[in-house]
Write an enzyme that holds these catalytic residues in place. Structure first.
Site, PDB file in Angstrom:
ATOM      1  N   ASP A   1     -10.210   5.585  -5.573  1.00 47.71           N
ATOM      2  CA  ASP A   1      -9.119   5.827  -6.524  1.00 47.71           C
ATOM      3  C   ASP A   1      -9.386   5.335  -7.941  1.00 47.71           C
ATOM      4  O   ASP A   1      -8.660   5.693  -8.873  1.00 47.71           O
ATOM      5  CB  ASP A   1      -7.801   5.229  -5.991  1.00 47.71           C
ATOM      6  CG  ASP A   1      -7.901   3.746  -5.655  1.00 47.71           C
ATOM      7  OD1 ASP A   1      -8.683   3.021  -6.301  1.00 47.71           O
ATOM      8  OD2 ASP A   1      -7.183   3.302  -4.731  1.00 47.71           O
TER       9      ASP A   1
ATOM     10  N   HIS B   1     -17.909   4.789  -1.299  1.00 50.62           N
ATOM     11  CA  HIS B   1     -17.559   6.167  -0.913  1.00 50.62           C
ATOM     12  C   HIS B   1     -17.372   7.097  -2.111  1.00 50.62           C
ATOM     13  O   HIS B   1     -16.770   8.159  -1.969  1.00 50.62           O
ATOM     14  CB  HIS B   1     -16.295   6.167  -0.038  1.00 50.62           C
ATOM     15  CG  HIS B   1     -16.536   5.593   1.339  1.00 50.62           C
ATOM     16  ND1 HIS B   1     -15.527   5.122   2.142  1.00 50.62           N
ATOM     17  CD2 HIS B   1     -17.683   5.426   2.039  1.00 50.62           C
ATOM     18  CE1 HIS B   1     -16.045   4.683   3.283  1.00 50.62           C
ATOM     19  NE2 HIS B   1     -17.346   4.851   3.247  1.00 50.62           N
TER      20      HIS B   1
ATOM     21  N   CYS C   1     -26.352  23.283  -8.149  1.00 50.02           N
ATOM     22  CA  CYS C   1     -27.024  24.357  -8.896  1.00 50.02           C
ATOM     23  C   CYS C   1     -27.884  23.760 -10.018  1.00 50.02           C
ATOM     24  O   CYS C   1     -27.590  22.669 -10.527  1.00 50.02           O
ATOM     25  CB  CYS C   1     -26.011  25.364  -9.454  1.00 50.02           C
ATOM     26  SG  CYS C   1     -25.109  24.790 -10.897  1.00 50.02           S
TER      27      CYS C   1
ATOM     28  N   SER D   1      -9.291  -1.237   7.567  1.00 48.02           N
ATOM     29  CA  SER D   1      -9.094  -1.179   9.022  1.00 48.02           C
ATOM     30  C   SER D   1     -10.369  -1.544   9.772  1.00 48.02           C
ATOM     31  O   SER D   1     -10.346  -1.676  10.989  1.00 48.02           O
ATOM     32  CB  SER D   1      -8.635   0.225   9.428  1.00 48.02           C
ATOM     33  OG  SER D   1      -9.576   1.181   8.968  1.00 48.02           O
TER      34      SER D   1
ATOM     35  N   ASN E   1      -5.479  -8.973   5.951  1.00 45.87           N
ATOM     36  CA  ASN E   1      -4.919  -7.678   6.349  1.00 45.87           C
ATOM     37  C   ASN E   1      -3.507  -7.939   6.878  1.00 45.87           C
ATOM     38  O   ASN E   1      -3.215  -9.037   7.341  1.00 45.87           O
ATOM     39  CB  ASN E   1      -5.787  -7.046   7.455  1.00 45.87           C
ATOM     40  CG  ASN E   1      -5.547  -5.551   7.602  1.00 45.87           C
ATOM     41  OD1 ASN E   1      -4.424  -5.105   7.838  1.00 45.87           O
ATOM     42  ND2 ASN E   1      -6.598  -4.771   7.468  1.00 45.87           N
TER      43      ASN E   1
ATOM     44  N   GLU F   1      -2.430  -6.723   9.472  1.00 43.22           N
ATOM     45  CA  GLU F   1      -2.522  -6.795  10.939  1.00 43.22           C
ATOM     46  C   GLU F   1      -3.945  -7.149  11.348  1.00 43.22           C
ATOM     47  O   GLU F   1      -4.858  -7.121  10.521  1.00 43.22           O
ATOM     48  CB  GLU F   1      -2.104  -5.466  11.564  1.00 43.22           C
ATOM     49  CG  GLU F   1      -2.932  -4.294  11.071  1.00 43.22           C
ATOM     50  CD  GLU F   1      -2.378  -2.940  11.504  1.00 43.22           C
ATOM     51  OE1 GLU F   1      -1.163  -2.830  11.773  1.00 43.22           O
ATOM     52  OE2 GLU F   1      -3.188  -2.001  11.565  1.00 43.22           O
TER      53      GLU F   1
HETATM   54  P1  OAD Z   1      -7.467   2.519   6.313  1.00 46.75           P
HETATM   55  O1  OAD Z   1      -6.338   3.406   5.941  1.00 46.75           O
HETATM   56  O2  OAD Z   1      -8.257   2.873   7.512  1.00 46.75           O
HETATM   57  O3  OAD Z   1      -6.932   1.040   6.543  1.00 46.75           O
HETATM   58  C1  OAD Z   1      -6.105   0.397   5.628  1.00 46.75           C
HETATM   59  C2  OAD Z   1      -5.915  -1.018   6.124  1.00 46.75           C
HETATM   60  O4  OAD Z   1      -5.149  -1.708   5.178  1.00 46.75           O
HETATM   61  C3  OAD Z   1      -5.171  -1.113   7.461  1.00 46.75           C
HETATM   62  O5  OAD Z   1      -5.900  -1.963   8.326  1.00 46.75           O
HETATM   63  C4  OAD Z   1      -3.820  -1.746   7.092  1.00 46.75           C
HETATM   64  O6  OAD Z   1      -3.358  -2.629   8.097  1.00 46.75           O
HETATM   65  C5  OAD Z   1      -4.192  -2.504   5.836  1.00 46.75           C
HETATM   66  N1  OAD Z   1      -3.106  -2.693   4.856  1.00 46.75           N
HETATM   67  C6  OAD Z   1      -2.162  -1.794   4.478  1.00 46.75           C
HETATM   68  N2  OAD Z   1      -1.389  -2.311   3.502  1.00 46.75           N
HETATM   69  C7  OAD Z   1      -1.841  -3.581   3.279  1.00 46.75           C
HETATM   70  C8  OAD Z   1      -1.466  -4.620   2.381  1.00 46.75           C
HETATM   71  N3  OAD Z   1      -0.472  -4.489   1.520  1.00 46.75           N
HETATM   72  N4  OAD Z   1      -2.173  -5.780   2.454  1.00 46.75           N
HETATM   73  C9  OAD Z   1      -3.204  -5.936   3.329  1.00 46.75           C
HETATM   74  N5  OAD Z   1      -3.596  -4.989   4.180  1.00 46.75           N
HETATM   75  C10 OAD Z   1      -2.944  -3.811   4.155  1.00 46.75           C
HETATM   76  O7  OAD Z   1      -8.391   2.370   5.003  1.00 46.75           O
HETATM   77  P2  OAD Z   1      -9.927   1.954   4.897  1.00 46.75           P
HETATM   78  O8  OAD Z   1     -10.257   0.848   5.825  1.00 46.75           O
HETATM   79  O9  OAD Z   1     -10.203   1.771   3.455  1.00 46.75           O
HETATM   80  O10 OAD Z   1     -13.410   7.157   3.938  1.00 46.75           O
HETATM   81  O11 OAD Z   1     -10.610   3.287   5.399  1.00 46.75           O
HETATM   82  C11 OAD Z   1     -12.001   3.389   5.398  1.00 46.75           C
HETATM   83  C12 OAD Z   1     -12.421   4.789   5.065  1.00 46.75           C
HETATM   84  O12 OAD Z   1     -11.798   5.713   5.972  1.00 46.75           O
HETATM   85  C13 OAD Z   1     -11.975   5.290   3.710  1.00 46.75           C
HETATM   86  O13 OAD Z   1     -12.811   4.862   2.665  1.00 46.75           O
HETATM   87  C14 OAD Z   1     -12.028   6.770   3.882  1.00 46.75           C
HETATM   88  C15 OAD Z   1     -11.343   6.876   5.230  1.00 46.75           C
HETATM   89  O14 OAD Z   1     -11.569   7.991   5.932  1.00 46.75           O
HETATM   90  C16 OAD Z   1     -13.757   8.430   3.752  1.00 46.75           C
HETATM   91  O15 OAD Z   1     -12.975   9.287   3.372  1.00 46.75           O
HETATM   92  C17 OAD Z   1     -15.193   8.700   4.025  1.00 46.75           C
END
Ligand code: OAD
Length: 255
Positions: free
Chosen positions: A105, A120, A132, A194, A218, A220
């Site tokens: 982002d 990523h 191209c 996650s 996190n 959780e």
């Molecule tokens: P996820 O959406 O898999 O996980 C987000 C994590 O953030 C979860 O474990 C939530 O519990 C935690 N979370 C949410 N809000 C929070 C807060 N306010 N404070 C602390 N924790 C919080 O996102 P990523 O782990 O970034 O890749 O996902 C990894 C990759 O999967 C991404 O980069 C993307 C996706 O598919 C690609 O597109 C290749």
């Protein structure tokens, strides 16, 4: 929160760390209003990230995949960095600090983080799907919404794709090398991820193998929690601010 002994112990380690590495995930941008990939609000229409963020999905239906990215780009364009991004941007001025992010982002950069290792890629960069000959390797396009989906390549008339890493694709070798180098550190902290998507999820385990103190923040527990030295449950935008305050207090000169 700041009286929590675990938090105080982590702040002491962070303050003393000569080499500190942080890996961030979508949870860091949640408080800014950017939807995470998994958990609440993680679905777009009925699709999971794994259904759309693949070269096969793009080959099958580039318009559908672009609709998802165009939707995310519109949301992100209206978002601002939150307190978590700001703390990490301050830590970025420390020598020996590396920030690796899975987020596409651009909010870390907007908060002022220098030299972010974008594991990523970036949602604001595009490239010709066919690489191209007339087009550069990638270029920035911040147009939201995009007028035509999929957007045409201005150089060959084919189509462009987001310059992000999809499932099954290789991480940019230079970025991968930087992230791997960051696993050689005193403290490796993962925040708001996650811990499911590899190879990013493997970095903290590599840091552990090399002797780093490893910690996670996190809301959780994650599949990594049990293997780490410390797993803190809380909102990253609150926990990082508390840690930052404790670290400042720890390093402030005696009156
Ligand atoms: P996820 O959406 O898999 O996980 C987000 C994590 O953030 C979860 O474990 C939530 O519990 C935690 N979370 C949410 N809000 C929070 C807060 N306010 N404070 C602390 N924790 C919080 O996102 P990523 O782990 O970034 O890749 O996902 C990894 C990759 O999967 C991404 O980069 C993307 C996706 O598919 C690609 O597109 C290749």
């Amino acid at each position: 929160m700041e009286s929590d002994p675990q938090l105080r112990a982590l702040a002491a380690r962070l303050a003393a760390a000569g080499r500190l590495s942080v890996l961030t995930g979508a949870g860091v941008s949640a408080a800014s209003g950017v939807p995470t990939f998994r958990g609440e609000g993680g679905l777009w229409r009925t699709f999971r990230a794994e259904d759309l963020a693949t070269p096969e999905a793009f080959a099958r239906n580039p318009r559908l995949v672009w609709e998802w990215y165009d939707w995310r780009r519109q949301i992100v364009a209206a978002c601002a960095p939150n307190a978590a991004h700001q703390v990490l941007a301050r830590w970025g001025r420390r020598p020996g600090f590396t920030l690796v992010t899975q987020n596409v982002d651009g909010l870390h950069e907007l908060a002022g983080s220098p030299d972010v290792a974008r594991f990523h890629g970036s949602i604001w960069e595009v490239r010709c799907r066919d690489w191209c000959a007339g087009s550069p390797p990638s270029w920035t396009d911040r147009t939201v919404p995009l007028p035509v989906l999929p957007p045409p390549c201005p150089h060959c008339g084919g189509i462009v794709r987001p310059n992000v890493v999809w499932f099954g694709e290789t991480i940019d070798p230079r970025v991968f090398a930087r992230a791997l180098a960051a696993t050689s550190c005193d403290v490796f902290l993962t925040v708001g991820t996650s811990a499911l998507v590899y190879p990013a999820a493997g970095l903290v385990h590599e840091a552990s193998r090399q002797g780093a103190f490893t910690a996670e923040i996190n809301i959780e527990r994650t599949p990594a929690s049990d293997a780490l030295d410390l797993a803190l449950q809380g909102k990253v935008e609150e926990v990082l601010v508390a840690l930052d305050r404790l670290m400042e207090a720890a390093t402030a000169p005696e009156p």
